[in-house]
Design a protein around this motif. Structure first.
Motif, PDB file in Angstrom:
ATOM      1  N   PHE A   1      32.931  24.771  50.160  1.00  0.00           N
ATOM      2  CA  PHE A   1      34.319  25.031  49.788  1.00  0.00           C
ATOM      3  C   PHE A   1      35.062  23.706  49.705  1.00  0.00           C
ATOM      4  CE2 PHE A   1      33.375  29.343  51.467  1.00  0.00           C
ATOM      5  CZ  PHE A   1      33.700  30.039  50.316  1.00  0.00           C
TER       6      PHE A   1
ATOM      7  N   PRO B   1      26.367  35.826  63.035  1.00  0.00           N
ATOM      8  CA  PRO B   1      27.684  35.843  63.675  1.00  0.00           C
ATOM      9  C   PRO B   1      28.810  35.750  62.652  1.00  0.00           C
ATOM     10  CG  PRO B   1      26.493  33.805  64.176  1.00  0.00           C
ATOM     11  CD  PRO B   1      25.553  34.683  63.438  1.00  0.00           C
ATOM     12  N   SER B   2      29.976  36.138  63.062  1.00  0.00           N
ATOM     13  CA  SER B   2      31.165  36.077  62.234  1.00  0.00           C
ATOM     14  C   SER B   2      31.360  34.662  61.699  1.00  0.00           C
ATOM     15  CB  SER B   2      32.352  36.482  63.105  1.00  0.00           C
ATOM     16  OG  SER B   2      33.305  37.101  62.344  1.00  0.00           O
ATOM     17  N   GLY B   3      31.649  34.551  60.418  1.00  0.00           N
ATOM     18  CA  GLY B   3      31.947  33.244  59.837  1.00  0.00           C
ATOM     19  C   GLY B   3      30.733  32.453  59.387  1.00  0.00           C
ATOM     20  N   CYS B   4      29.534  33.059  59.428  1.00  0.00           N
ATOM     21  CA  CYS B   4      28.328  32.301  59.094  1.00  0.00           C
ATOM     22  C   CYS B   4      28.037  32.303  57.594  1.00  0.00           C
ATOM     23  CB  CYS B   4      27.119  32.817  59.876  1.00  0.00           C
ATOM     24  SG  CYS B   4      26.505  34.396  59.282  1.00  0.00           S
ATOM     25  N   GLY B   5      28.847  32.986  56.805  1.00  0.00           N
ATOM     26  CA  GLY B   5      28.677  32.913  55.349  1.00  0.00           C
ATOM     27  C   GLY B   5      28.088  34.152  54.702  1.00  0.00           C
ATOM     28  N   LYS B   6      28.032  35.262  55.430  1.00  0.00           N
ATOM     29  CA  LYS B   6      27.419  36.481  54.885  1.00  0.00           C
ATOM     30  C   LYS B   6      28.194  37.011  53.683  1.00  0.00           C
ATOM     31  CE  LYS B   6      27.972  38.672  58.818  1.00  0.00           C
ATOM     32  NZ  LYS B   6      28.672  37.630  59.590  1.00  0.00           N
ATOM     33  N   SER B   7      29.507  37.140  53.835  1.00  0.00           N
ATOM     34  CA  SER B   7      30.312  37.667  52.726  1.00  0.00           C
ATOM     35  C   SER B   7      30.250  36.724  51.527  1.00  0.00           C
ATOM     36  CB  SER B   7      31.766  37.853  53.156  1.00  0.00           C
ATOM     37  OG  SER B   7      31.848  38.845  54.154  1.00  0.00           O
ATOM     38  N   THR B   8      30.286  35.434  51.809  1.00  0.00           N
ATOM     39  CA  THR B   8      30.205  34.445  50.734  1.00  0.00           C
ATOM     40  C   THR B   8      28.917  34.638  49.940  1.00  0.00           C
ATOM     41  OG1 THR B   8      31.454  32.903  52.110  1.00  0.00           O
ATOM     42  CG2 THR B   8      30.240  31.972  50.256  1.00  0.00           C
TER      43      THR B   8
ATOM     44  N   VAL C   1      29.130  25.983  53.748  1.00  0.00           N
ATOM     45  CA  VAL C   1      29.017  27.283  54.405  1.00  0.00           C
ATOM     46  C   VAL C   1      27.598  27.825  54.280  1.00  0.00           C
ATOM     47  CG1 VAL C   1      29.812  29.662  54.326  1.00  0.00           C
ATOM     48  CG2 VAL C   1      31.452  27.805  54.120  1.00  0.00           C
TER      49      VAL C   1
HETATM   50  N1  LIG Z   1      37.696  30.768  49.654  1.00  0.00           N
HETATM   51  C1  LIG Z   1      37.397  30.075  50.752  1.00  0.00           C
HETATM   52  N2  LIG Z   1      37.865  28.809  50.914  1.00  0.00           N
HETATM   53  C2  LIG Z   1      37.554  28.079  52.014  1.00  0.00           C
HETATM   54  N3  LIG Z   1      36.774  28.514  53.016  1.00  0.00           N
HETATM   55  C3  LIG Z   1      36.289  29.770  52.920  1.00  0.00           C
HETATM   56  C4  LIG Z   1      36.570  30.613  51.788  1.00  0.00           C
HETATM   57  N4  LIG Z   1      35.930  31.789  51.984  1.00  0.00           N
HETATM   58  C5  LIG Z   1      35.296  31.680  53.158  1.00  0.00           C
HETATM   59  N5  LIG Z   1      35.495  30.484  53.733  1.00  0.00           N
HETATM   60  C6  LIG Z   1      34.932  30.023  55.013  1.00  0.00           C
HETATM   61  O1  LIG Z   1      33.537  30.110  54.927  1.00  0.00           O
HETATM   62  C7  LIG Z   1      32.992  30.545  56.155  1.00  0.00           C
HETATM   63  C8  LIG Z   1      32.136  31.775  55.939  1.00  0.00           C
HETATM   64  O2  LIG Z   1      32.969  32.853  55.574  1.00  0.00           O
HETATM   65  P1  LIG Z   1      32.370  34.290  55.311  1.00  0.00           P
HETATM   66  O3  LIG Z   1      31.348  34.228  54.231  1.00  0.00           O
HETATM   67  O4  LIG Z   1      33.521  35.194  55.082  1.00  0.00           O
HETATM   68  O5  LIG Z   1      31.658  34.613  56.707  1.00  0.00           O
HETATM   69  P2  LIG Z   1      31.126  36.000  57.295  1.00  0.00           P
HETATM   70  O6  LIG Z   1      31.222  37.023  56.220  1.00  0.00           O
HETATM   71  O7  LIG Z   1      29.739  35.707  57.724  1.00  0.00           O
HETATM   72  O8  LIG Z   1      31.990  36.314  58.465  1.00  0.00           O
HETATM   73  C9  LIG Z   1      34.148  30.762  57.086  1.00  0.00           C
HETATM   74  O9  LIG Z   1      34.278  29.634  57.905  1.00  0.00           O
HETATM   75  C10 LIG Z   1      35.327  30.905  56.159  1.00  0.00           C
HETATM   76  O10 LIG Z   1      36.498  30.451  56.774  1.00  0.00           O
END
Ligand SMILES: Nc1ncnc2c1ncn2[C@@H]1O[C@H](COP(=O)(O)OP(=O)(O)O)[C@@H](O)[C@H]1O
Ligand SMILES: [Mg+2]
Length: 377
Positions: free
Chosen positions: A13, A38-45, A19
């Motif tokens: 990002f 864990p939360s914040g590890c990039g799964k949704s991304t 990420v």
């Molecule tokens: N659009 C974005 N811009 C900057 N950082 C992002 C963005 N989307 C997600 N992040 C960061 O990327 C990391 C992974 O996010 P995310 O994929 O949502 O994690 P998870 O789904 O595993 O909880 C987090 O630290 C989040 O803050």
């Protein structure tokens, strides 16, 4: 149905925060793969990149062996269920279900049939004329799932679809999603931070942490043969107990576990010095079985569960726990028979079957393999 391949997918990002770091993964046709971490590890991304809602910084996504880089989401034939369901609030359930079919100009008769079949499959026929705000959490979840599967996508992506439901409903919906998958066999990638969900739903599980895939395998493989201390501590509930102890420089070497000497396992060849010892909560006995090694500890808390008690004790060395793991208290936990449990404050000798203990490198956490114990099929 389709296969999915991730090839060295990296995501940074703005600001250079990495990420995802060269994530590679193969998902088979008809497979239910759970991505857990864990939360914040990039799964949704990662899911968004597969869906085409976000671009990778580097690497490739292939569907059925063909790159989908640059292909817009609509043309990927991928459906996604979001954590917050993202239903159209002004539309009835029927119209929510029909929406993607309308968008694709599916003829009216076929559209109505698909909506009806999907509603029946999910047990929401009576709700078709309601608006989302008149639905319970579980009903909304069903509608969101229905909306994703109604158009029979090649790939189904689910991002923590059960995390807004209460515990009991989660268990019910878990079984339902499993049944749905067995009926449809749509290639599914399911994201969760909940390792119990991962264990119960996944044909295979991929554990993601620090932007990297730590291990991919069946629930049995991950549970019995974790490749590192992170996976060991993340998979299983309560978590595996982990603490830094010492390997003695005696011949043969032994483990110094809080002053007790434990034999080193057959095939284990750790160097003298610090090592991470892992013991699952179920590996303890009390009173200790005659064949077991001893762990001398003080009881700091007891949770009575009915059929078992969780007995929290002082650890035999510096406790270690996986980042993002809720069970971070500096104690060890033994799951003992609920009929006889020690009391808080009591000094106890717990028994441990040494054959069920794990060792990990104290620096990098990598598993030090013991003689291969067969993994149950
Ligand atoms: N659009 C974005 N811009 C900057 N950082 C992002 C963005 N989307 C997600 N992040 C960061 O990327 C990391 C992974 O996010 P995310 O994929 O949502 O994690 P998870 O789904 O595993 O909880 C987090 O630290 C989040 O803050
Ligand atoms: Mg997420």
């Amino acid at each position: 149905m389709a296969t999915v391949d991730l090839n060295q997918v990296t995501k940074e990002f703005a600001g250079g925060v990495r990420v995802l770091d060269r994530v590679s993964l193969h998902v088979d046709e008809g497979e239910f793969l759970v991505l857990v971490g864990p939360s914040g590890c990039g799964k949704s991304t990662l899911l968004r990149i597969i869906a085409g809602l976000d671009d990778a910084t580097a690497g490739t996504v292939l569907v059925d062996g063909e790159s989908v880089d640059g292909v817009p989401p609509k043309e990927r034939d991928v459906a996604m269920v979001f954590q917050n369901y993202a239903l159209y609030p002004h539309m009835s359930v029927r119209d929510n279900l029909a929406f993607s079919l309308r968008l694709r100009h599916v003829p009216t008769r076929l559209r109505e049939r698909r909506v009806r079949d999907t509603a029946e499959l999910l047990g929401i026929e009576e709700l078709l004329d309601r608006k989302p705000k008149a639905l319970s959490g579980g009903q909304r979840q069903r509608v969101a799932t229905g909306r994703a599967i109604v158009r029979q996508p090649r790939i189904l992506l689910m991002d923590e679809p059960l995390s807004n439901l209460d515990a009991q409903l989660r268990v019910t919906m878990r079984a339902e999603l499993r049944r749905l998958h067995l009926e449809h066999r749509t290639t599914t990638i399911y994201v969760t931070h909940d390792q119990v969900e991962a264990m119960t739903l996944g044909d295979r599980i991929a554990v993601l942490a620090d932007g990297r895939v730590q291990q991919v395998g069946t629930p049995h493989e991950l549970y019995h043969r974790p490749v590192n201390a992170f996976v060991a501590g993340f998979i299983g509930s309560p978590s595996m107990n982990l603490a830094e102890v010492r390997v003695t420089d005696t011949d043969p070497p032994a483990l110094d576990v809080g002053g007790q000497r434990w034999p080193v396992l057959a095939g284990h060849a750790p160097a003298a010095g610090p090592v991470l010892l892992g013991v699952r909560p179920d590996a303890f006995s009390w009173p200790p079985a005659a064949t077991a090694a001893r762990l001398d500890a003080t009881v700091v808390a007891v949770e009575f569960l009915g059929n078992a008690s969780l007995v929290f004790v002082t650890p035999p060395g510096r406790p270690w726990h996986a980042a993002g793991n809720d069970a971070g208290a500096p104690t060890w936990v033994a799951r003992l028979d609920g009929r006889v449990t020690p009391r808080v404050g009591e000094r106890v000798a717990l028994g441990v079957e040494v054959g069920s203990a794990y060792l990990f490198d104290a620096d990098d956490g990598r598993a030090i393999p013991a003689e291969q114990v067969p993994v149950p099929a």
